[in-house]
Design a protein around this motif. Sequence first.
Motif, PDB file in Angstrom:
ATOM      1  N   TYR A 145       8.777  -4.375  -8.790  1.00  8.49           N
ATOM      2  CA  TYR A 145       7.533  -4.025  -8.917  1.00  8.49           C
ATOM      3  C   TYR A 145       6.645  -4.807  -9.373  1.00  8.49           C
ATOM      4  O   TYR A 145       5.353  -4.809  -9.245  1.00  8.49           O
ATOM      5  CB  TYR A 145       7.887  -2.149  -8.954  1.00  8.49           C
ATOM      6  CG  TYR A 145       8.766  -1.175  -8.232  1.00  8.49           C
ATOM      7  CD1 TYR A 145       8.960  -2.236  -6.828  1.00  8.49           C
ATOM      8  CD2 TYR A 145       9.476  -0.761  -8.265  1.00  8.49           C
ATOM      9  CE1 TYR A 145       9.747  -1.506  -5.802  1.00  8.49           C
ATOM     10  CE2 TYR A 145      10.394  -0.206  -7.825  1.00  8.49           C
ATOM     11  CZ  TYR A 145      10.768  -0.448  -6.666  1.00  8.49           C
ATOM     12  OH  TYR A 145      11.292  -0.234  -5.653  1.00  8.49           O
ATOM     13  N   TYR A 149       2.841  -4.384  -8.819  1.00 10.47           N
ATOM     14  CA  TYR A 149       2.318  -2.529  -9.392  1.00 10.47           C
ATOM     15  C   TYR A 149       2.604  -2.819 -10.662  1.00 10.47           C
ATOM     16  O   TYR A 149       2.602  -3.312 -11.734  1.00 10.47           O
ATOM     17  CB  TYR A 149       3.272  -2.085  -8.937  1.00 10.47           C
ATOM     18  CG  TYR A 149       4.130  -1.403  -7.199  1.00 10.47           C
ATOM     19  CD1 TYR A 149       3.254  -1.062  -7.249  1.00 10.47           C
ATOM     20  CD2 TYR A 149       4.219  -3.220  -6.884  1.00 10.47           C
ATOM     21  CE1 TYR A 149       3.399  -0.549  -5.257  1.00 10.47           C
ATOM     22  CE2 TYR A 149       4.518  -2.627  -5.403  1.00 10.47           C
ATOM     23  CZ  TYR A 149       4.079  -1.534  -4.684  1.00 10.47           C
ATOM     24  OH  TYR A 149       4.316  -1.874  -3.614  1.00 10.47           O
ATOM     25  N   LYS A 159      -0.505  -0.008  -6.650  1.00  5.82           N
ATOM     26  CA  LYS A 159      -0.609  -0.966  -6.479  1.00  5.82           C
ATOM     27  C   LYS A 159      -1.873  -1.002  -5.068  1.00  5.82           C
ATOM     28  O   LYS A 159      -1.731  -0.302  -4.599  1.00  5.82           O
ATOM     29  CB  LYS A 159       0.227  -2.250  -5.662  1.00  5.82           C
ATOM     30  CG  LYS A 159      -0.657  -3.272  -5.524  1.00  5.82           C
ATOM     31  CD  LYS A 159       0.749  -4.456  -4.357  1.00  5.82           C
ATOM     32  CE  LYS A 159       0.656  -5.251  -4.244  1.00  5.82           C
ATOM     33  NZ  LYS A 159       1.735  -6.271  -4.028  1.00  5.82           N
TER      34      LYS A 159
END
Length: 149
Positions: A117, A122, A147
């Motif tokens: 991620y 993110y 995000k």
Amino acid sequence: MTEALARLAPGTDQAQALARLHDRAFAGQSRPWQASEFETLLDSEHVFAMGEPRAFALGRVIADEAELLTLATDPASRRQGLARACLAAFEDEARRRGAAQAFLEVAETNGAAVALYLAAGYQQSARREGYYRLDDGRRADALILTKKL
């Protein structure tokens, strides 16, 4: 993995396949989701699954916000780019549905998922202490990652 992943159709057979894959992917980490849970989620117009037989992402879009509900890869198929492809397909479908931002929760103890991620852009926005109950009885914090899409 370069080919586009398909949107997975709802239904009992699909829900059972997702539950079996989820069980394999999260063995020893947390309670796997049941087929009935997948079926209920997939019956919602807001929920969608993207993937293929070895990996999938399940998400939902409400208003302009997307939530990644779960991402699972068969352990025998890890490190082949499937999770990254499913995450990208989730983001594409979320954008198509009008989402401007995505968020997810991940156990801080799931190092591979956290790395995936973060590499996908993110960023941690919050933490829920002791949110996850692990199979061995310990508790793990949930990292909330977001995000802009």
